[in-house]
Design a protein around this motif. Structure first.
Motif, PDB file in Angstrom:
ATOM      1  N   ALA A   1      13.848   0.422   3.083  1.00 48.92           N
ATOM      2  CA  ALA A   1      12.560   1.107   3.015  1.00 48.92           C
ATOM      3  C   ALA A   1      11.564   0.331   3.863  1.00 48.92           C
ATOM      4  O   ALA A   1      11.695  -0.890   4.044  1.00 48.92           O
ATOM      5  CB  ALA A   1      12.067   1.199   1.571  1.00 48.92           C
ATOM      6  N   ALA A   2      10.574   1.037   4.372  1.00 50.49           N
ATOM      7  CA  ALA A   2       9.505   0.406   5.146  1.00 50.49           C
ATOM      8  C   ALA A   2       8.282   0.254   4.259  1.00 50.49           C
ATOM      9  O   ALA A   2       7.777   1.239   3.708  1.00 50.49           O
ATOM     10  CB  ALA A   2       9.178   1.248   6.376  1.00 50.49           C
ATOM     11  N   LEU A   3       7.814  -0.962   4.093  1.00 49.80           N
ATOM     12  CA  LEU A   3       6.656  -1.244   3.259  1.00 49.80           C
ATOM     13  C   LEU A   3       5.421  -1.416   4.123  1.00 49.80           C
ATOM     14  O   LEU A   3       5.430  -2.196   5.093  1.00 49.80           O
ATOM     15  CB  LEU A   3       6.871  -2.524   2.449  1.00 49.80           C
ATOM     16  CG  LEU A   3       8.120  -2.597   1.565  1.00 49.80           C
ATOM     17  CD1 LEU A   3       8.122  -3.914   0.785  1.00 49.80           C
ATOM     18  CD2 LEU A   3       8.168  -1.418   0.610  1.00 49.80           C
ATOM     19  N   THR A   4       4.361  -0.686   3.787  1.00 50.61           N
ATOM     20  CA  THR A   4       3.066  -0.889   4.428  1.00 50.61           C
ATOM     21  C   THR A   4       2.285  -1.893   3.595  1.00 50.61           C
ATOM     22  O   THR A   4       2.039  -1.661   2.404  1.00 50.61           O
ATOM     23  CB  THR A   4       2.287   0.431   4.544  1.00 50.61           C
ATOM     24  OG1 THR A   4       3.077   1.394   5.246  1.00 50.61           O
ATOM     25  CG2 THR A   4       0.967   0.229   5.270  1.00 50.61           C
ATOM     26  N   VAL A   5       1.900  -2.995   4.225  1.00 47.74           N
ATOM     27  CA  VAL A   5       1.346  -4.133   3.488  1.00 47.74           C
ATOM     28  C   VAL A   5       0.037  -4.568   4.128  1.00 47.74           C
ATOM     29  O   VAL A   5      -0.060  -4.684   5.366  1.00 47.74           O
ATOM     30  CB  VAL A   5       2.346  -5.315   3.496  1.00 47.74           C
ATOM     31  CG1 VAL A   5       1.735  -6.557   2.865  1.00 47.74           C
ATOM     32  CG2 VAL A   5       3.627  -4.918   2.767  1.00 47.74           C
TER      33      VAL A   5
ATOM     34  N   LEU B   1       0.808  -1.220   0.000  1.00 46.92           N
ATOM     35  CA  LEU B   1       0.000   0.000   0.000  1.00 46.92           C
ATOM     36  C   LEU B   1       0.842   1.271   0.000  1.00 46.92           C
ATOM     37  O   LEU B   1       0.428   2.285  -0.550  1.00 46.92           O
ATOM     38  CB  LEU B   1      -0.925   0.013   1.229  1.00 46.92           C
ATOM     39  CG  LEU B   1      -1.931  -1.132   1.343  1.00 46.92           C
ATOM     40  CD1 LEU B   1      -2.672  -1.033   2.675  1.00 46.92           C
ATOM     41  CD2 LEU B   1      -2.897  -1.114   0.174  1.00 46.92           C
ATOM     42  N   ALA B   2       2.027   1.222   0.622  1.00 45.66           N
ATOM     43  CA  ALA B   2       2.830   2.439   0.770  1.00 45.66           C
ATOM     44  C   ALA B   2       4.290   2.073   0.971  1.00 45.66           C
ATOM     45  O   ALA B   2       4.626   0.954   1.364  1.00 45.66           O
ATOM     46  CB  ALA B   2       2.322   3.277   1.944  1.00 45.66           C
ATOM     47  N   VAL B   3       5.166   3.032   0.650  1.00 41.13           N
ATOM     48  CA  VAL B   3       6.609   2.905   0.878  1.00 41.13           C
ATOM     49  C   VAL B   3       7.035   4.110   1.699  1.00 41.13           C
ATOM     50  O   VAL B   3       6.814   5.266   1.290  1.00 41.13           O
ATOM     51  CB  VAL B   3       7.392   2.844  -0.442  1.00 41.13           C
ATOM     52  CG1 VAL B   3       8.895   2.770  -0.158  1.00 41.13           C
ATOM     53  CG2 VAL B   3       6.950   1.668  -1.296  1.00 41.13           C
ATOM     54  N   ASN B   4       7.616   3.845   2.877  1.00 38.36           N
ATOM     55  CA  ASN B   4       8.043   4.915   3.785  1.00 38.36           C
ATOM     56  C   ASN B   4       6.931   5.918   4.050  1.00 38.36           C
ATOM     57  O   ASN B   4       7.146   7.133   4.111  1.00 38.36           O
ATOM     58  CB  ASN B   4       9.282   5.639   3.234  1.00 38.36           C
ATOM     59  CG  ASN B   4      10.526   4.785   3.308  1.00 38.36           C
ATOM     60  OD1 ASN B   4      10.626   3.878   4.124  1.00 38.36           O
ATOM     61  ND2 ASN B   4      11.489   5.078   2.452  1.00 38.36           N
ATOM     62  N   GLY B   5       5.725   5.400   4.184  1.00 43.95           N
ATOM     63  CA  GLY B   5       4.581   6.232   4.530  1.00 43.95           C
ATOM     64  C   GLY B   5       3.896   6.923   3.378  1.00 43.95           C
ATOM     65  O   GLY B   5       2.850   7.542   3.567  1.00 43.95           O
ATOM     66  N   THR B   6       4.457   6.816   2.169  1.00 44.99           N
ATOM     67  CA  THR B   6       3.840   7.443   0.995  1.00 44.99           C
ATOM     68  C   THR B   6       3.009   6.409   0.256  1.00 44.99           C
ATOM     69  O   THR B   6       3.532   5.364  -0.174  1.00 44.99           O
ATOM     70  CB  THR B   6       4.902   8.023   0.047  1.00 44.99           C
ATOM     71  OG1 THR B   6       5.678   8.991   0.752  1.00 44.99           O
ATOM     72  CG2 THR B   6       4.248   8.679  -1.156  1.00 44.99           C
ATOM     73  N   ALA B   7       1.714   6.693   0.106  1.00 48.31           N
ATOM     74  CA  ALA B   7       0.803   5.736  -0.533  1.00 48.31           C
ATOM     75  C   ALA B   7       1.104   5.611  -2.022  1.00 48.31           C
ATOM     76  O   ALA B   7       1.586   6.555  -2.655  1.00 48.31           O
ATOM     77  CB  ALA B   7      -0.644   6.174  -0.322  1.00 48.31           C
ATOM     78  N   LEU B   8       0.814   4.450  -2.577  1.00 47.02           N
ATOM     79  CA  LEU B   8       0.984   4.224  -4.009  1.00 47.02           C
ATOM     80  C   LEU B   8      -0.224   4.799  -4.736  1.00 47.02           C
ATOM     81  O   LEU B   8      -1.250   4.134  -4.889  1.00 47.02           O
ATOM     82  CB  LEU B   8       1.129   2.728  -4.309  1.00 47.02           C
ATOM     83  CG  LEU B   8       2.253   1.980  -3.591  1.00 47.02           C
ATOM     84  CD1 LEU B   8       2.377   0.546  -4.145  1.00 47.02           C
ATOM     85  CD2 LEU B   8       3.576   2.715  -3.750  1.00 47.02           C
ATOM     86  N   ALA B   9      -0.098   6.041  -5.170  1.00 47.63           N
ATOM     87  CA  ALA B   9      -1.201   6.698  -5.863  1.00 47.63           C
ATOM     88  C   ALA B   9      -1.540   5.972  -7.156  1.00 47.63           C
ATOM     89  O   ALA B   9      -2.694   5.949  -7.593  1.00 47.63           O
ATOM     90  CB  ALA B   9      -0.849   8.151  -6.152  1.00 47.63           C
ATOM     91  N   GLU B  10      -0.523   5.404  -7.789  1.00 52.50           N
ATOM     92  CA  GLU B  10      -0.700   4.596  -8.986  1.00 52.50           C
ATOM     93  C   GLU B  10       0.394   3.535  -8.967  1.00 52.50           C
ATOM     94  O   GLU B  10       1.393   3.670  -8.238  1.00 52.50           O
ATOM     95  CB  GLU B  10      -0.630   5.456 -10.250  1.00 52.50           C
ATOM     96  CG  GLU B  10       0.625   6.284 -10.355  1.00 52.50           C
ATOM     97  CD  GLU B  10       0.584   7.239 -11.533  1.00 52.50           C
ATOM     98  OE1 GLU B  10       1.664   7.578 -12.047  1.00 52.50           O
ATOM     99  OE2 GLU B  10      -0.523   7.637 -11.942  1.00 52.50           O
ATOM    100  N   PRO B  11       0.255   2.463  -9.723  1.00 51.78           N
ATOM    101  CA  PRO B  11       1.229   1.365  -9.634  1.00 51.78           C
ATOM    102  C   PRO B  11       2.670   1.789  -9.864  1.00 51.78           C
ATOM    103  O   PRO B  11       3.580   1.331  -9.172  1.00 51.78           O
ATOM    104  CB  PRO B  11       0.754   0.393 -10.723  1.00 51.78           C
ATOM    105  CG  PRO B  11      -0.697   0.669 -10.875  1.00 51.78           C
ATOM    106  CD  PRO B  11      -0.863   2.134 -10.629  1.00 51.78           C
TER     107      PRO B  11
END
Length: 458
Positions: free
Chosen positions: A313-317, A287-297
């Protein structure tokens, strides 16, 4: 006295002395002179001719002398040439030829396979291309220079169709889309404006046909400058190979999983890869990398690029109904190898050198023929495919000798051969087939991506 006042006074005096007819004649002459084109001194080159002087044809520096693509001299006092990484491949040296026939051997000093840029050291003392001062705008008239289909030093014209198109989801580049005609062989050639200033480097073409269909992609000059400078200075950090296969969570996937349409769905991870080491597994949604959401793939690649310098990097999954954070390290973990009893193989009985296959039949080279000597299939990665043989070709002759099906089936290839083949439409061509060649050669490369239709490196 103010100059404008003085001009008005003089012109007023002149008008008093001239008749209306004379005034009309002077006005007509002024319009005519303004409309006349600027006269160029005899022998002076146009901006596009000057730009073409910086273009190079790239060939393999070996006995095969294969045409590889295009390149161009970089900067106002060029010490390097720039091309695509897929043009030079694994070569450490290439032969470069300019439009006046001058040749030199260039050394590949920098290579970025992911961003598809290569830098070649050349002899100094020549002017190359300099970037336009402003980024390319939508509708800008541009010219593609290079060697499409091997037709050396060709110029085609088009317009910028889009200014920021991410062509491949795993590559952190937003490329220029344009409609100047490019074809296989145009790779690595410059895209310039009417003043001959560098706008970008032609790199890809849309559609799996490999031929121009009105959409071409070029690495924009600002990105190219950053990559080339980083390769020369050795400051450009390579993008890590994550060992991850993923797809966008589009509306259909989201509806099936009962989640929001956002992020990347992990299809699988490579055993021993960085993604697997981070704990990612098939079915996870990033869903996100270092707190930044994946606005697009495609955002994922840019966020990974931005995090490379930090080393992790921290991945939000999303995993099932839970949301977890996974640390992704860009270097494999260092583990102490356990003490093992290594059993070695006795090599004393093996021959000193491996034996080389001395002859081939077409079937052994992956060529399947029908009863009319027409190619039904060519095995992927076979020497015949690399030579350019394709399904539907009819083999007419070998080394100038006409061949029928029986002769082709009985043919023993003991050295490089020259095939004469006819395409389905009847056009004939020659192919040089060397099963023992040290290089794989060129072959069509295709593959879909999730942002655009098939995009093929040419």
């Amino acid at each position: 006295m103010d100059i404008m006042i003085l001009q008005n006074v003089v012109w007023g005096a002149v008008r008093k002395r001239l008749s209306q007819g004379a005034l009309a004649l002077l006005f007509a002459l002024a319009v005519l002179l303004a409309a006349l084109p600027t006269v160029r001194p005899a022998g002076a080159a146009t901006p596009l001719e000057t730009a073409m002087d910086a273009v190079l044809v790239v060939r393999s520096n070996d006995a095969e002398d294969r045409f590889l693509g295009s390149a161009f001299l970089w900067g106002d006092a060029a010490q390097v040439a720039v091309t695509n990484a897929h043009v030079v491949g694994t070569a450490t040296e290439v032969r470069l030829v300019n439009r006046h026939g001058a040749e030199e051997v260039g050394t590949v000093i920098g290579l970025d396979p992911v961003r598809d840029v290569a830098v070649i050291a050349v002899a100094p003392g020549r002017a190359g291309l300099v970037a336009a001062p402003d980024p390319a705008a939508l509708g800008l008239e541009v010219f593609a220079l290079g060697a499409p289909l091997g037709l050396e030093f060709t110029l085609t014209e088009g317009l910028i169709s889009a200014t920021a198109r991410q062509v491949e989801v795993q590559v952190p580049l937003k490329m220029l889309q344009h409609d100047a005609a490019v074809n296989p062989g145009s790779s690595g050639g410059p895209l310039v404006d009417a003043s001959g200033r560098l706008v970008g480097m032609n790199s890809q073409i849309a559609d799996g046909s490999r031929m121009f269909v009105g959409i071409a992609y070029a690495i924009a000059a600002p990105d190219l400058d950053r990559i080339v400078t980083g390769l020369i200075d050795e400051t450009l950090l390579p993008l890590p190979k994550l060992g991850l296969t993923a797809r966008p969570v589009d509306r259909q996937v989201a509806e099936a999983l009962g989640v929001d349409a956002a992020g990347l769905l992990v299809d699988g991870t490579e055993s021993g890869g960085l993604a697997a080491a981070a704990g990612l597994a098939a079915g996870d949604i990033i869903l996100a990398v270092n707190g930044t959401a994946l606005a697009e793939p495609g955002t994922f690649a840019f966020l990974i690029e931005a995090a490379v310098e930090k080393g992790e990097a921290a991945l939000t999954v999303r995993r099932g109904a839970e949301t977890v954070t996974l640390p992704l390290a860009f270097a494999p973990p260092q583990t102490e190898a356990p003490a093992l009893a290594i059993k070695t193989r006795d090599l004393s009985s093996l021959p000193a050198n491996p034996e080389t296959v001395k002859s081939y039949r077409l079937s052994a080279l992956g060529v399947v023929l029908d009863e009319d000597a027409v190619v039904k299939a060519v095995t992927d990665n076979s020497p015949a495919l690399f030579a350019g043989l394709a399904r539907g070709d009819r083999i007419l002759a070998v080394n100038g000798q006409d061949m029928d099906l029986a002769a082709l089936n009985a043919l023993e290839i003991t050295g490089p051969v020259l095939l004469r083949v006819a395409a389905p439409g009847g056009a004939t061509r020659h192919l040089y087939l060397d099963p023992w060649g040290k290089d794989g050669g060129l072959r069509p490369v295709g593959g879909a991506n999730v942002l655009d239709p098939d995009v093929v490196v040419f």
